[in-house]
Design a protein around this motif. Sequence first.
Motif, mmCIF file in Angstrom:
data_model
loop_
_atom_site.group_PDB
_atom_site.id
_atom_site.type_symbol
_atom_site.label_atom_id
_atom_site.label_comp_id
_atom_site.label_asym_id
_atom_site.label_seq_id
_atom_site.Cartn_x
_atom_site.Cartn_y
_atom_site.Cartn_z
ATOM 1 N N GLU A 197 0.832 -1.211 0.000
ATOM 2 C CA GLU A 197 0.000 0.000 0.000
ATOM 3 C C GLU A 197 0.863 1.255 0.000
ATOM 4 O O GLU A 197 0.586 2.219 -0.711
ATOM 5 C CB GLU A 197 -0.925 -0.008 1.213
ATOM 6 C CG GLU A 197 -1.855 1.193 1.284
ATOM 7 C CD GLU A 197 -2.767 1.159 2.499
ATOM 8 O OE1 GLU A 197 -3.307 2.214 2.863
ATOM 9 O OE2 GLU A 197 -2.930 0.071 3.093
ATOM 10 N N ASP A 221 0.916 3.760 -3.094
ATOM 11 C CA ASP A 221 0.405 5.091 -2.761
ATOM 12 C C ASP A 221 1.484 6.162 -2.892
ATOM 13 O O ASP A 221 1.207 7.346 -2.770
ATOM 14 C CB ASP A 221 -0.163 5.086 -1.337
ATOM 15 C CG ASP A 221 -1.026 6.309 -1.072
ATOM 16 O OD1 ASP A 221 -1.818 6.665 -1.960
ATOM 17 O OD2 ASP A 221 -0.897 6.911 0.007
ATOM 18 N N SER A 236 -5.673 3.872 -4.722
ATOM 19 C CA SER A 236 -5.371 2.488 -4.356
ATOM 20 C C SER A 236 -6.440 1.534 -4.901
ATOM 21 O O SER A 236 -6.133 0.414 -5.327
ATOM 22 C CB SER A 236 -5.266 2.338 -2.837
ATOM 23 O OG SER A 236 -6.472 2.726 -2.212
#
Length: 220
Positions: free
Chosen positions: A23, A27, A131
Amino acid sequence: MTAPSPLIRTGKTISRVVSTLKEQILDGRLAPGQRLIANDLLEELGVSRGSLREAFRQLDAERLINLHPNKGAIVRKLNVAEVNKLFEIRIALEGFAARMAAEKIGLKDNRKLFIEVLERGRRHQNNPIFSEFIVDNRDFHQAIVTICENDELGKLIDKYQLPVFMLQLRQVMSKEQIIKNALCEHEEIAAAVLSSSPEAAYGAMKKHLMHSLQLILGSL
């Protein structure tokens, strides 16, 4: 109630670390070329060195990071030659897949399934969440492959659909602009596929990938 075995607990820990780091990479909090400092991550994530090492191995297998014997883990960054070669392969494979999908869109439930995936992506027009868009973007391309009913083609395309392309696009464009451009180009591809126009589908897919290639090369 029986407590989870140490192996299950370790597996869940590794999955959590992989998910957290993935993530942060996708990101942009962990940038291409950035070194992942093991000691800092051990303290931040509260995990063992073995769990972190295994998480690194999984991220390396997904080609989100590179593992170097002396330098440790580094967020993957593609150079100009790598980008060019990979996109040459993607255009050939995904262009062929788009052409084949246009030929097979009228079979079975292909049209219904493809429209469902297309609609999921459209939600980002008014509420872009980067995401989640990465997942929906992958699903759009994967839906085209699924329609082809060619497992070997799917394996090859999956090999070259690297999330790292998204990271490097972010060096020249905002997340919102990436989503806006991709959705617009997806609509062109979808229109050609849904109208059973193989050559138009190939051309729209090639245009989509060439646009991404030009943007990424401009950032390197």
